[in-house]
Enzyme design. Structure first.
Site, PDB file in Angstrom:
ATOM      1  N   SER A  61     -10.568   0.327  29.559  1.00  0.00           N
ATOM      2  CA  SER A  61     -11.020  -0.202  28.409  1.00  0.00           C
ATOM      3  C   SER A  61      -9.901  -1.646  28.400  1.00  0.00           C
ATOM      4  O   SER A  61     -10.477  -2.464  27.601  1.00  0.00           O
ATOM      5  CB  SER A  61     -10.900   0.451  27.181  1.00  0.00           C
ATOM      6  OG  SER A  61     -11.796   1.629  27.364  1.00  0.00           O
ATOM      7  N   PHE A  62      -8.847  -1.489  28.605  1.00  0.00           N
ATOM      8  CA  PHE A  62      -8.097  -2.653  28.353  1.00  0.00           C
ATOM      9  C   PHE A  62      -8.427  -3.751  29.196  1.00  0.00           C
ATOM     10  O   PHE A  62      -8.043  -5.093  28.857  1.00  0.00           O
ATOM     11  CB  PHE A  62      -6.739  -2.118  29.257  1.00  0.00           C
ATOM     12  CG  PHE A  62      -5.452  -3.317  28.777  1.00  0.00           C
ATOM     13  CD1 PHE A  62      -4.742  -3.215  27.598  1.00  0.00           C
ATOM     14  CD2 PHE A  62      -5.139  -4.065  29.932  1.00  0.00           C
ATOM     15  CE1 PHE A  62      -3.901  -3.964  27.687  1.00  0.00           C
ATOM     16  CE2 PHE A  62      -4.364  -5.117  29.424  1.00  0.00           C
ATOM     17  CZ  PHE A  62      -3.432  -5.085  28.309  1.00  0.00           C
ATOM     18  N   VAL A  86     -11.631   5.985  24.952  1.00  0.00           N
ATOM     19  CA  VAL A  86     -10.330   6.094  24.712  1.00  0.00           C
ATOM     20  C   VAL A  86      -9.951   7.491  24.019  1.00  0.00           C
ATOM     21  O   VAL A  86     -10.537   7.502  23.097  1.00  0.00           O
ATOM     22  CB  VAL A  86      -9.559   5.121  24.136  1.00  0.00           C
ATOM     23  CG1 VAL A  86      -8.030   5.119  24.584  1.00  0.00           C
ATOM     24  CG2 VAL A  86      -9.923   3.635  24.871  1.00  0.00           C
ATOM     25  N   ASP A  90      -5.334  12.779  25.249  1.00  0.00           N
ATOM     26  CA  ASP A  90      -5.039  12.588  26.759  1.00  0.00           C
ATOM     27  C   ASP A  90      -4.124  11.087  27.064  1.00  0.00           C
ATOM     28  O   ASP A  90      -3.735  11.013  28.209  1.00  0.00           O
ATOM     29  CB  ASP A  90      -6.378  12.562  27.745  1.00  0.00           C
ATOM     30  CG  ASP A  90      -6.969  13.861  27.618  1.00  0.00           C
ATOM     31  OD1 ASP A  90      -6.581  14.948  26.970  1.00  0.00           O
ATOM     32  OD2 ASP A  90      -8.412  13.860  27.890  1.00  0.00           O
ATOM     33  N   THR A  91      -3.978  10.484  25.992  1.00  0.00           N
ATOM     34  CA  THR A  91      -3.594   9.202  26.341  1.00  0.00           C
ATOM     35  C   THR A  91      -2.357   8.836  25.281  1.00  0.00           C
ATOM     36  O   THR A  91      -2.390   8.357  23.989  1.00  0.00           O
ATOM     37  CB  THR A  91      -4.600   8.110  25.888  1.00  0.00           C
ATOM     38  OG1 THR A  91      -5.796   8.542  26.246  1.00  0.00           O
ATOM     39  CG2 THR A  91      -4.274   6.765  26.268  1.00  0.00           C
ATOM     40  N   HIS A  93      -0.576   6.222  25.174  1.00  0.00           N
ATOM     41  CA  HIS A  93      -0.710   4.821  24.644  1.00  0.00           C
ATOM     42  C   HIS A  93      -1.910   4.633  24.427  1.00  0.00           C
ATOM     43  O   HIS A  93      -2.743   3.723  24.247  1.00  0.00           O
ATOM     44  CB  HIS A  93      -0.059   3.967  25.778  1.00  0.00           C
ATOM     45  CG  HIS A  93      -1.051   3.932  27.170  1.00  0.00           C
ATOM     46  ND1 HIS A  93      -1.166   5.200  27.804  1.00  0.00           N
ATOM     47  CD2 HIS A  93      -1.494   2.911  27.767  1.00  0.00           C
ATOM     48  CE1 HIS A  93      -1.766   4.738  28.796  1.00  0.00           C
ATOM     49  NE2 HIS A  93      -2.298   3.478  28.983  1.00  0.00           N
ATOM     50  N   ARG A 132     -20.474  12.491  21.394  1.00  0.00           N
ATOM     51  CA  ARG A 132     -20.873  11.318  21.014  1.00  0.00           C
ATOM     52  C   ARG A 132     -21.780  10.725  22.164  1.00  0.00           C
ATOM     53  O   ARG A 132     -22.289   9.400  22.104  1.00  0.00           O
ATOM     54  CB  ARG A 132     -19.808  10.287  20.335  1.00  0.00           C
ATOM     55  CG  ARG A 132     -19.349  10.666  19.132  1.00  0.00           C
ATOM     56  CD  ARG A 132     -18.182  10.185  18.606  1.00  0.00           C
ATOM     57  NE  ARG A 132     -17.502  11.134  17.566  1.00  0.00           N
ATOM     58  CZ  ARG A 132     -16.416  11.037  17.095  1.00  0.00           C
ATOM     59  NH1 ARG A 132     -15.600   9.892  17.185  1.00  0.00           N
ATOM     60  NH2 ARG A 132     -16.069  11.763  15.975  1.00  0.00           N
TER      61      ARG A 132
HETATM   62  N1  INI Z   1      -8.587   3.438  29.754  1.00  0.00           N
HETATM   63  C1  INI Z   1      -9.364   3.857  29.167  1.00  0.00           C
HETATM   64  O1  INI Z   1     -10.541   3.195  29.200  1.00  0.00           O
HETATM   65  N2  INI Z   1      -9.501   5.025  28.348  1.00  0.00           N
HETATM   66  C2  INI Z   1      -8.354   5.800  28.301  1.00  0.00           C
HETATM   67  O2  INI Z   1      -8.172   6.884  27.767  1.00  0.00           O
HETATM   68  C3  INI Z   1      -7.184   5.424  28.920  1.00  0.00           C
HETATM   69  N3  INI Z   1      -5.946   6.129  29.036  1.00  0.00           N
HETATM   70  O3  INI Z   1      -5.948   7.180  28.925  1.00  0.00           O
HETATM   71  O4  INI Z   1      -4.981   5.434  29.455  1.00  0.00           O
HETATM   72  C4  INI Z   1      -7.232   4.034  29.734  1.00  0.00           C
HETATM   73  N4  INI Z   1      -6.180   3.458  30.671  1.00  0.00           N
HETATM   74  C5  INI Z   1      -6.292   2.616  31.424  1.00  0.00           C
HETATM   75  C6  INI Z   1      -6.277   1.174  30.817  1.00  0.00           C
HETATM   76  O5  INI Z   1      -7.561   0.920  30.140  1.00  0.00           O
HETATM   77  C7  INI Z   1      -6.086   0.282  31.970  1.00  0.00           C
HETATM   78  O6  INI Z   1      -7.299   0.310  32.946  1.00  0.00           O
HETATM   79  C8  INI Z   1      -4.726   0.244  32.714  1.00  0.00           C
HETATM   80  O7  INI Z   1      -3.748   0.554  31.845  1.00  0.00           O
HETATM   81  C9  INI Z   1      -4.699  -0.823  33.774  1.00  0.00           C
HETATM   82  O8  INI Z   1      -4.443  -2.129  32.943  1.00  0.00           O
END
Ligand code: INI
Length: 158
Positions: A61-62, A86, A90-91, A93, A132
């Protein structure tokens, strides 16, 4: 007085891009299915040879904002839909990923003038995300509907 609102009458002519995060693919692929079902039922060609739909995959998602920005800048799409999941449990951050994704998507939308739909599920548990993404309701369908409304509304105001 003018009442300005999007309609679903001309949905079939809209050009749509979808950006999907691979992280939590179990969830995001279900959101994508719901999204495609809604677009198809509104007359959009979702076949592999479609000229009005493109789908881009990103790691997580980042990365949704930067690829949405690149697509929006091409001026080929009336609307861009982002799909991600997200999950807080489990996350560690969670807040960072959600905050960057949401701020980034809002910024891209305003900067480019192309509506970008925020289709990122943010949940406490995998169970909630599954509910969802299809077990109870598939929010991918709703995100597509919101995209059609916003694409139409922006076209009306252009
Ligand atoms: N990305 C997600 O879309 N969902 C998550 O829950 C997640 N967690 O758990 O960390 C997540 N991390 C990856 C992030 O979006 C980036 O792809 C990564 O940090 C590389 O830039």
């Amino acid at each position: 007085m003018a009442t300005i609102e999007g309609t679903f009458q001309n949905s079939s002519s809209l050009r749509v891009a979808i950006v999907v995060a691979r992280f939590n693919d179990l969830i995001t692929s279900k959101l994508l299915s719901g999204c495609l079902d809604c677009l198809s039922r509104h007359g959009i060609d979702v076949s592999d040879s479609s000229k009005q739909l493109d789908i881009a995959w990103v790691p997580g998602s980042f990365e949704l904002p930067i690829i949405s920005q690149q697509l929006a800048r091409q001026r080929k799409y009336d609307v861009v839909i982002t799909l991600g999941a997200v999950i807080r449990g489990d996350t560690p951050h969670f807040d960072v990923v959600v905050s960057e994704a949401s701020k980034g998507i809002a910024t891209v939308s305003r900067d480019t003038g192309v509506p970008i739909i925020f289709g990122v599920l943010t949940t406490d548990t995998m169970q909630q995300a599954l509910e969802r993404a299809g077990i109870k309701n598939n929010l991918g369908w709703s995100y597509a509907l919101q995209a059609l409304e916003m694409g139409s509304l922006m076209n009306e105001l252009s």
